[in-house]
Design an enzyme around this catalytic site. Structure first.
Site, PDB file in Angstrom:
ATOM      1  N   VAL A   1       0.829  -1.204   0.000  1.00  0.00           N
ATOM      2  CA  VAL A   1       0.000   0.000   0.000  1.00  0.00           C
ATOM      3  C   VAL A   1       0.866   1.257   0.000  1.00  0.00           C
ATOM      4  CG1 VAL A   1      -1.605   1.361   1.413  1.00  0.00           C
ATOM      5  CG2 VAL A   1      -2.023  -1.074   1.041  1.00  0.00           C
ATOM      6  N   GLU A   2       1.930   1.232   0.786  1.00  0.00           N
ATOM      7  CA  GLU A   2       2.758   2.427   0.924  1.00  0.00           C
ATOM      8  C   GLU A   2       3.600   2.732  -0.314  1.00  0.00           C
ATOM      9  OE1 GLU A   2       2.863   4.680   3.203  1.00  0.00           O
ATOM     10  OE2 GLU A   2       1.593   3.767   4.746  1.00  0.00           O
ATOM     11  N   THR A   3       4.213   1.702  -0.901  1.00  0.00           N
ATOM     12  CA  THR A   3       5.190   1.978  -1.963  1.00  0.00           C
ATOM     13  C   THR A   3       5.132   0.999  -3.129  1.00  0.00           C
ATOM     14  OG1 THR A   3       6.904   0.630  -0.884  1.00  0.00           O
ATOM     15  CG2 THR A   3       6.811   2.962  -0.282  1.00  0.00           C
TER      16      THR A   3
END
Length: 347
Positions: free
Chosen positions: A127-129
């Site tokens: 989700v983040e990267t």
């Protein structure tokens, strides 16, 4: 000839003044009192010499695009039905399953040590990267400088207070990234991250990096940019530090009794018993077999309004990002990743 030359000089002066004025507007100086308060804070709180901080401030630039991005995060402008497909797509699921397969041994060790499921760690990174594929292109120094000194303040007193507190938060993060660079031997001028100043595979803010990052590979450094062993250990440690309970559920689907009045809990903490939520008209869609405290999460999905009970582990995920939609996306992505690898996904 003389008149022509004088006219030319006047025009040239006007042009230069316009250029200098535009440059000043493009990269304004912080409020002097705010700047001095920041210097005092950096020195008293973190032992950073004023000359050193001044040198970094001189290298920092105001970026309007950062303020613009900060003002329209997906968590605030999209409903769940539009937010969910951003993070739970066939590609992100497949990539997550492949990432988990490639790093299964390292992740299994961290899971055994901490109780944080491997698929949850992978989902955070996904989700983040996008599994490290997009760790951010904004200079971290500029992001924190811009948000710390130039975040817009509205006319509403309550909003002014919140935005002032947010400015203090980012100025503190700016001081901490200066200290972090010294502690971890990082090239501060070269650090890139999100528009909010988060960094590395797991997008840690400087304060979180300093507080929760771990040396997972034993090389004496905490490297959240290049060492996946450090990344895995650090994300798991962040979860543990914020109350992750191994083997316990994250969410459960709920139903609202007919005629139930909408209920919006204060905050995201799991503070209500299932009996209390039942009194408000919300019950588990299926028997749970436990009576953990929960909160109520209401989302607007593709099929209409969704109600969920969020337990302590759901609250823990929201410590990574305060949005309940973020936490739900991480949880559901983790289940999809685990399902495709034959692992048992947490409920």
């Amino acid at each position: 000839m003389l008149v022509s030359m004088r006219t030319h000089l006047i025009r040239l002066s006007a042009l230069l003044l316009a250029v200098f004025t535009a440059a000043a507007a493009a990269n304004p100086s912080p409020d002097p009192a705010l700047r001095q308060a920041f210097l005092d804070h950096a020195r008293s709180e973190y032992g950073l010499p004023a000359a050193e901080v001044e040198a970094w401030l001189a290298k920092s630039a105001y970026r309007p695009s950062i303020v613009s991005a900060m003002s329209r995060p997906a968590e605030k402008v999209k409903p769940w039905r539009d937010y969910r497909p951003i993070f739970i797509s066939d590609k992100r699921i497949r990539d997550g399953q492949a990432f988990l397969a490639r790093h299964r041994d390292a992740l299994a060790k961290v899971e055994a040590d901490t109780g944080v499921p491997a698929e949850m760690i992978v989902a955070i990174i996904g989700v983040e990267t996008s599994y490290g594929g997009n760790t951010g292109s904004y200079p971290v120094l500029d992001a924190l400088y811009t948000l710390g000194f130039f975040y817009p303040v509205s006319g509403d007193p309550g909003q002014v207070e919140r935005e002032t507190a947010r400015g203090r938060f980012f100025r503190d993060e700016l001081a901490q990234v200066m200290l972090l660079a010294k502690e971890e031997n990082l090239d501060l001028a070269a650090l890139k991250g999100s528009y909010a100043g988060a960094m590395g595979y797991g997008q840690f803010m400087p304060s979180s990096y300093r507080a929760y990052a771990r040396d997972g590979d034993g090389d004496g450094r905490r490297d959240l940019f290049g060492s996946l062993d450090d990344v895995f250990a650090s994300i798991a440690n962040y979860f543990v530090a914020h109350g992750w309970q191994a083997g316990e559920p994250v969410v459960a689907l709920a139903r609202a009794d007919e005629g139930t009045e909408p209920f919006k809990p204060e905050g995201l903490e799991a503070r209500y018993s299932l009996a209390e939520l039942g009194e408000k008209g919300y019950r588990p869609a299926e028997a749970l077999g436990h009576d953990h405290k929960a909160t109520l999460v209401t989302l607007e999905g593709t099929g209409g309004t969704e109600h969920w009970f969020g337990f302590r582990n759901f609250y823990t995920i929201t410590r990574y990002n305060r949005s309940p939609m973020y936490a739900m996306a991480v949880h559901q992505l983790s289940r999809e990743i685990a399902a495709g690898t034959g692992a048992a996904a947490a409920p």
